[in-house]
Design a protein around this motif. Structure first.
Motif, mmCIF file in Angstrom:
data_model
loop_
_atom_site.group_PDB
_atom_site.id
_atom_site.type_symbol
_atom_site.label_atom_id
_atom_site.label_comp_id
_atom_site.label_asym_id
_atom_site.label_seq_id
_atom_site.Cartn_x
_atom_site.Cartn_y
_atom_site.Cartn_z
ATOM 1 N N ASN A 151 0.856 -1.180 0.000
ATOM 2 C CA ASN A 151 0.000 0.000 0.000
ATOM 3 C C ASN A 151 0.899 1.238 0.000
ATOM 4 O OD1 ASN A 151 -1.514 2.312 1.101
ATOM 5 N ND2 ASN A 151 -3.176 0.849 1.416
ATOM 6 N N MET A 152 0.974 1.915 -1.132
ATOM 7 C CA MET A 152 1.936 3.016 -1.279
ATOM 8 C C MET A 152 1.646 4.152 -0.307
ATOM 9 S SD MET A 152 4.677 4.155 -2.589
ATOM 10 C CE MET A 152 5.050 3.111 -4.002
ATOM 11 N N ALA A 153 0.388 4.494 -0.084
ATOM 12 C CA ALA A 153 0.063 5.596 0.828
ATOM 13 C C ALA A 153 0.535 5.291 2.243
ATOM 14 C CB ALA A 153 -1.443 5.865 0.812
ATOM 15 N N GLN A 154 0.315 4.055 2.707
ATOM 16 C CA GLN A 154 0.749 3.675 4.048
ATOM 17 C C GLN A 154 2.274 3.646 4.140
ATOM 18 O OE1 GLN A 154 -1.169 -0.031 5.034
ATOM 19 N NE2 GLN A 154 -3.225 0.877 5.120
ATOM 20 N N THR A 155 2.924 3.162 3.075
ATOM 21 C CA THR A 155 4.387 3.135 3.053
ATOM 22 C C THR A 155 4.957 4.554 3.096
ATOM 23 O OG1 THR A 155 4.529 1.009 1.923
ATOM 24 C CG2 THR A 155 6.393 2.500 1.650
ATOM 25 N N GLN A 156 4.371 5.459 2.342
ATOM 26 C CA GLN A 156 4.831 6.850 2.361
ATOM 27 C C GLN A 156 4.646 7.467 3.743
ATOM 28 O OE1 GLN A 156 2.580 7.937 -1.415
ATOM 29 N NE2 GLN A 156 4.376 9.279 -1.611
ATOM 30 N N GLN A 157 3.558 7.113 4.408
ATOM 31 C CA GLN A 157 3.317 7.612 5.758
ATOM 32 C C GLN A 157 4.409 7.139 6.713
ATOM 33 O OE1 GLN A 157 -0.528 6.489 7.243
ATOM 34 N NE2 GLN A 157 -0.541 8.018 8.872
ATOM 35 N N GLN A 158 4.826 5.890 6.542
ATOM 36 C CA GLN A 158 5.908 5.346 7.367
ATOM 37 C C GLN A 158 7.224 6.079 7.092
ATOM 38 O OE1 GLN A 158 6.399 2.426 9.597
ATOM 39 N NE2 GLN A 158 4.240 2.882 10.001
ATOM 40 N N ILE A 159 7.535 6.288 5.814
ATOM 41 C CA ILE A 159 8.788 6.954 5.447
ATOM 42 C C ILE A 159 8.798 8.396 5.932
ATOM 43 C CG2 ILE A 159 10.218 7.707 3.495
ATOM 44 C CD1 ILE A 159 9.164 5.241 1.964
ATOM 45 N N ALA A 236 27.511 1.515 -10.332
ATOM 46 C CA ALA A 236 27.903 2.339 -9.174
ATOM 47 C C ALA A 236 27.648 1.602 -7.862
ATOM 48 C CB ALA A 236 27.127 3.649 -9.194
ATOM 49 N N PRO A 237 28.238 2.084 -6.777
ATOM 50 C CA PRO A 237 27.846 1.576 -5.450
ATOM 51 C C PRO A 237 26.382 1.928 -5.190
ATOM 52 C CG PRO A 237 29.876 2.866 -5.333
ATOM 53 C CD PRO A 237 29.301 3.094 -6.699
ATOM 54 N N ILE A 238 25.657 1.039 -4.564
ATOM 55 C CA ILE A 238 24.243 1.310 -4.308
ATOM 56 C C ILE A 238 24.085 2.501 -3.364
ATOM 57 C CG2 ILE A 238 23.971 -0.248 -2.331
ATOM 58 C CD1 ILE A 238 21.452 0.489 -5.201
ATOM 59 N N SER A 239 25.082 2.742 -2.506
ATOM 60 C CA SER A 239 24.996 3.893 -1.601
ATOM 61 C C SER A 239 24.938 5.203 -2.401
ATOM 62 C CB SER A 239 26.192 3.919 -0.647
ATOM 63 O OG SER A 239 27.414 3.951 -1.366
ATOM 64 N N LYS A 240 25.681 5.274 -3.501
ATOM 65 C CA LYS A 240 25.663 6.473 -4.347
ATOM 66 C C LYS A 240 24.286 6.659 -4.982
ATOM 67 C CE LYS A 240 27.749 8.456 -8.522
ATOM 68 N NZ LYS A 240 28.723 8.244 -9.631
ATOM 69 N N ILE A 241 23.702 5.579 -5.471
ATOM 70 C CA ILE A 241 22.379 5.651 -6.099
ATOM 71 C C ILE A 241 21.327 6.072 -5.082
ATOM 72 C CG2 ILE A 241 20.610 4.348 -7.347
ATOM 73 C CD1 ILE A 241 23.263 4.836 -8.887
ATOM 74 N N LEU A 242 21.347 5.456 -3.913
ATOM 75 C CA LEU A 242 20.346 5.771 -2.889
ATOM 76 C C LEU A 242 20.506 7.201 -2.376
ATOM 77 C CD1 LEU A 242 20.298 2.384 -0.934
ATOM 78 C CD2 LEU A 242 18.552 3.263 -2.509
ATOM 79 N N ASP A 243 21.755 7.677 -2.308
ATOM 80 C CA ASP A 243 21.986 9.073 -1.880
ATOM 81 C C ASP A 243 21.373 10.067 -2.866
ATOM 82 O OD1 ASP A 243 23.300 8.376 0.435
ATOM 83 O OD2 ASP A 243 25.315 8.634 -0.398
ATOM 84 N N GLN A 244 21.271 9.675 -4.127
ATOM 85 C CA GLN A 244 20.671 10.558 -5.128
ATOM 86 C C GLN A 244 19.156 10.665 -4.951
ATOM 87 O OE1 GLN A 244 21.872 8.842 -8.846
ATOM 88 N NE2 GLN A 244 24.020 9.487 -8.664
ATOM 89 N N TRP A 245 18.568 9.674 -4.309
ATOM 90 C CA TRP A 245 17.116 9.639 -4.165
ATOM 91 C C TRP A 245 16.629 10.047 -2.777
ATOM 92 C CZ3 TRP A 245 13.506 8.784 -7.911
ATOM 93 C CH2 TRP A 245 13.945 8.270 -9.129
ATOM 94 N N PHE A 246 17.399 9.659 -1.725
ATOM 95 C CA PHE A 246 16.879 9.775 -0.361
ATOM 96 C C PHE A 246 17.895 10.400 0.582
ATOM 97 C CE2 PHE A 246 15.057 5.735 -2.164
ATOM 98 C CZ PHE A 246 13.784 6.237 -2.410
ATOM 99 N N GLU A 247 17.371 10.847 1.747
ATOM 100 C CA GLU A 247 18.234 11.439 2.766
ATOM 101 C C GLU A 247 18.182 10.695 4.101
ATOM 102 O OE1 GLU A 247 16.798 15.433 3.027
ATOM 103 O OE2 GLU A 247 14.957 14.889 4.126
ATOM 104 N N SER A 248 17.135 9.908 4.354
ATOM 105 C CA SER A 248 16.992 9.254 5.665
ATOM 106 C C SER A 248 17.745 7.929 5.682
ATOM 107 C CB SER A 248 15.515 9.030 6.004
ATOM 108 O OG SER A 248 14.882 8.246 5.029
ATOM 109 N N GLU A 249 18.578 7.746 6.684
ATOM 110 C CA GLU A 249 19.430 6.561 6.762
ATOM 111 C C GLU A 249 18.649 5.258 6.956
ATOM 112 O OE1 GLU A 249 22.578 5.773 6.205
ATOM 113 O OE2 GLU A 249 22.886 7.789 5.431
ATOM 114 N N PRO A 250 17.630 5.204 7.816
ATOM 115 C CA PRO A 250 16.909 3.925 7.957
ATOM 116 C C PRO A 250 16.330 3.416 6.641
ATOM 117 C CG PRO A 250 16.365 5.379 9.781
ATOM 118 C CD PRO A 250 17.150 6.198 8.804
#
Length: 592
Positions: A151-159, A236-250
C-alpha cells in the motif's frame, strides 16, 4: 505461551540448551527418503538414459522436468538424503520444520510455475504484506521503526516519519527501478549472446547467436534515453544511487540490504546496484517485486517440481552421489560414474552442481582447456553468510512494536525484519570487519518468522525463526577454523543483538542450527558457502558466467551442460538456468 509448546520446551531444556540436532532428523514433508517417481511406483536405477542430471537442486529438477516433458528419458541423481539442494525443508529440532538454507520465494520464473503446473502439484504460496520491518535502536520510547508494504500511501506515511522529501520521492524511485527490471527481465529467459560465434562460428552458430541478440536489443529499446542513468545503477555503489534519491538513513539502509545480501560486498562497493535489482526483479502471483513464503517450507517447492518431472516419467533418486563424468573416446560426455562404481550411461549430462564441483572435481582436468580451468579456479566464491535456524517457544516482542496480549502474530511478524540496519555506515562497518577476518560485531541480520503465516511449521504456540546474517568470513583471522567454539560465539553475538531489539528472545530459544560458510559448502555444495554458486558481480554475469565463451550452458566438453546457479542468470530460487539449459540441451539432442 501454549501448553503444548511449553511442555516441549521444558523437556528439551532439561537435557541442556540445544546447539544442533543430528542431521538424521532432516526430511522434506511428503518426500520419500530414497527416490521419487510416478505415484505408487519406485523405479530402479537403469544403466542407460537419454539424459542424466547431477544434483536435485531446484534448477536440476526444473531441467529434468522440461527434458522429460519433451520425451527425453531423464534421471536425476542427488547425493543427499533429501531433494531440493538449498531449497529444502528439514526438521532439525523435533516438531520444527525449517527452510534450512533458502527461505523466501519471489524469483521463480512465472513460465515455470505455469508450464510445469506447480499449483496442481501441490505448490502453495503465502504472499507477505507488509514485507519489510526495520526497528531502530534508540533512546526514545518507544523506538521508531519503518514498515514497508504494497500500500503506497501507508508506506509513504511510514517513510515520512524520517523524511517528507523521501516519502514524496519513493513512488518515483519504485517506478524508476521497475523500468529497469522490465528491460532486463527478458534476458533471464534466454542464453547470453555467443560473441565468439557471431564473429568466427559456422553459419548455424552465427544464426543461433543472432537469435540470442533479440532480448538484448529489446532491453536497449525499453531503456531508451534513460540508458545512461540505468547504466549507473548497474555499475555504481548502491549507496551512491540511494543518496541521489533519499536522505533518511533507515530507509537507505533497509533498501541497501537487498544490494548486499549474500554478497561479500558493502553498500559502497561498485556494482552492488545489480544485486539489488536481482532481488527486486521477481514476482509472486502476478505482483512485481513481491516476496513470500512457501507453505510447508522451501522443500515443498522442490517437491512440487520433482512431482511435475516424475509425473512425466523422470526417475529421481537421492543418496546417489556422482564421482565423475564419464567421457567417451571422442571426448563427449557419455554419462556418469557413481561413488559406488556404478556407471549410468546417457547422451546428455546436465550438472546442477557449482562450476567448481562440475569442472574441478567431476570432469577430468586434462580434457578441459587450461584457460577455462584457470577462469573457473579464479571465480570469486567468497561468502559473507551464516544462516542460523532457531526454534522458539514464543514470538519475538520488539520494543518498537510490542506483541499483542494474546501472543498472535502481528503484521510485522510476517516481514523480513532488518536488524542493525539503522544506517548504511553500520553495514559498511560490518563488511570491513569481515574483510579483516573477523565476524561482524554488529552483523546485518534479516530475521524471518515463516510460521507467522504458516503455523504448521512448529508446534502450537511455538515458531521457527530464520536468521540470515552477515558478514562472516570463510576463514577466520590467523587461519583459525570455524570450530564449535567459534560458531557458538558468533551465534551468541547474533542473539545478543536480537535481544537488544526484542528483550526475552534469548530466553525463548529451544534449539538452533548454525551454518557458517564452511557448513554451507559441506552440506549443500555451495562453493565457499556462496549462495549464488559464485559472486553476482558484473565481471561474473551474462557473457562471463561461468566463463567467457561458455555462458550459454554448453561446456568445453560436448554433451556436458551447466544448469545451476553458476550459469546465467545466476543465483536465487529462480529456475531460469535449469529451464534455459534444458532447452539448449534439447536442441543439441535433436541433432544427435
Amino acid at each position: 505461551m501454549a501448553r503444548h509448546c511449553g511442555a516441549m520446551a521444558a523437556g528439551l531444556w532439561a537435557t541442556g540448551r540445544l546447539s544442533c540436532w543430528p542431521r538424521g532428523w532432516g526430511s522434506s514433508p511428503g518426500l520419500p527418503g530414497a527416490r521419487l517417481a510416478h505415484a505408487g511406483s519406485a523405479p530402479r536405477l537403469q544403466r542407460e538414459y537419454d539424459a542424466v542430471v547431477i544434483g536435485a537442486g531446484h534448477n536440476g529438477l526444473v531441467a529434468a522436468a522440461y527434458l522429460q516433458r519433451a520425451g527425453v528419458r531423464t534421471a536425476v541423481l542427488e547425493k543427499r538424503h533429501v531433494l531440493g539442494g538449498a531449497a529444502v525443508t528439514e526438521e532439525i529440532v523435533p516438531g520444527f520444520k525449517f527452510s534450512r538454507a533458502s527461505y523466501l520465494l519471489s524469483l521463480l520464473r512465472p513460465q515455470i510455475y505455469a508450464e510445469l503446473e506447480l499449483q496442481r502439484h501441490g505448490l502453495r504460496l503465502l504472499p507477505r504484506d507488509p514485507y519489510s520491518f526495520t526497528p531502530l535502536l534508540e533512546d526514545r520510547s518507544p523506538p521508531q521503526s519503518l514498515l514497508l508494504g504494497h500500500n503506497m500511501a501507508q508506506t509513504q506515511q511510514q517513510i515520512a516519519q524520517f523524511s517528507q522529501k523521501d516519502a514524496q520521492a519513493y513512488p518515483e524511485y519504485e517506478a524508476f527501478m521497475g523500468g529497469l527490471v522490465l528491460a532486463l527481465d527478458p534476458l533471464l529467459d534466454a542464453p547470453p549472446v555467443d560473441t565468439a560465434a557471431l564473429g568466427q562460428g559456422s553459419l548455424l552458430q552465427r544464426i543461433r547467436a543472432l537469435r540470442a541478440l533479440q532480448p538484448l536489443l529489446r532491453a536497449g529499446q525499453v531503456l531508451g534515453r534513460q540508458l545512461p542513468r540505468y547504466f549507473e545503477v548497474l555499475t555504481a555503489p548502491i549507496s551512491k544511487i540511494l543518496d541521489q534519491w533519499f536522505e533518511s538513513e533507515p530507509l537507505k539502509a533497509t533498501l541497501a540490504t537487498d544490494a548486499v545480501i549474500g554478497a561479500m560486498a558493502s553498500p559502497h562497493t561498485p556494482g552492488s546496484g545489480y544485486v539489488l535489482l536481482h532481488h527486486v526483479m521477481g514476482e509472486l502471483e502476478g505482483r512485481r517485486g513481491a516476496w513470500g513464503y512457501v507453505a510447508g517450507g522451501m522443500g515443498a517447492l522442490s517437491q512440487a517440481i520433482a512431482s511435475a518431472a516424475a509425473a512425466r516419467g523422470a526417475h529421481i533418486f537421492t543418496e546417489k552421489a556422482v564421482s565423475r563424468v564419464l567421457l567417451g573416446k571422442d571426448g563427449r560426455a557419455q554419462g556418469v560414474v557413481l561413488q559406488d562404481g556404478t556407471e549410468v550411461r546417457s547422451k546428455l549430462v546436465l550438472s546442477n552442481a557449482s562450476p567448481h564441483i562440475t569442472f574441478l572435481e567431476l570432469t577430468p582436468q586434462e580434457e578441459l582447456p587450461k584457460d577455462f580451468v584457470q577462469r573457473i579456479r579464479q571465480m570469486d566464491t567468497r561468502s559473507p553468510v551464516t544462516k542460523i535456524n532457531v526454534a522458539v517457544d514464543r514470538l519475538p516482542s520488539f520494543l518498537a512494536a510490542p506483541n499483542a496480549r494474546d501472543g498472535r502474530p502481528l503484521p510485522h511478524h510476517q516481514c523480513s525484519i532488518h536488524l542493525n540496519c539503522e544506517s548504511t555506515h553500520l553495514l559498511h562497518q560490518a563488511f570491513t570487519e569481515a574483510t579483516n577476518g573477523h565476524p561482524s560485531s554488529r552483523p546485518m541480520i534479516e530475521l524471518c518468522i515463516p510460521s507467522a503465516l504458516d503455523p504448521g511449521l512448529a508446534p502450537q504456540g511455538c515458531h521457527v525463526v530464520s536468521l540470515f546474517t552477515q558478514y562472516t568470513p570463510s576463514v577466520l583471522a590467523g587461519g583459525r577454523p570455524w570450530d564449535e567454539q567459534a560458531r557458538n560465539a558468533y551465534a551468541d553475538r547474533v542473539f545478543d543483538c536480537i535481544e537488544a531489539y526484542a528483550p526475552g528472545f534469548k530466553a525463548s530459544v529451544i534449539g538452533r542450527d548454525i551454518l557458517t560458510p564452511p557448513d554451507l559448502e559441506r552440506i549443500f555444495g555451495l562453493p565457499g558457502g556462496n549462495i549464488f554458486h559464485g559472486g553476482m558481480s558484473l565481471d561474473q554475469l551474462y557473457f562471463a558466467r561461468p566463463a567467457p565463451s561458455y555462458s550459454g550452458y554448453r561446456s568445453p566438453i560436448p554433451s556436458l551442460y551447466l544448469c545451476g546457479s553458476g550459469a546465467h542468470p545466476g543465483g536465487g530460487v529462480m529456475g531460469a538456468a535449469g529451464r534455459n539449459a534444458a532447452r539448449v540441451a534439447l536442441e543439441d539432442f535433436r541433432g544427435l
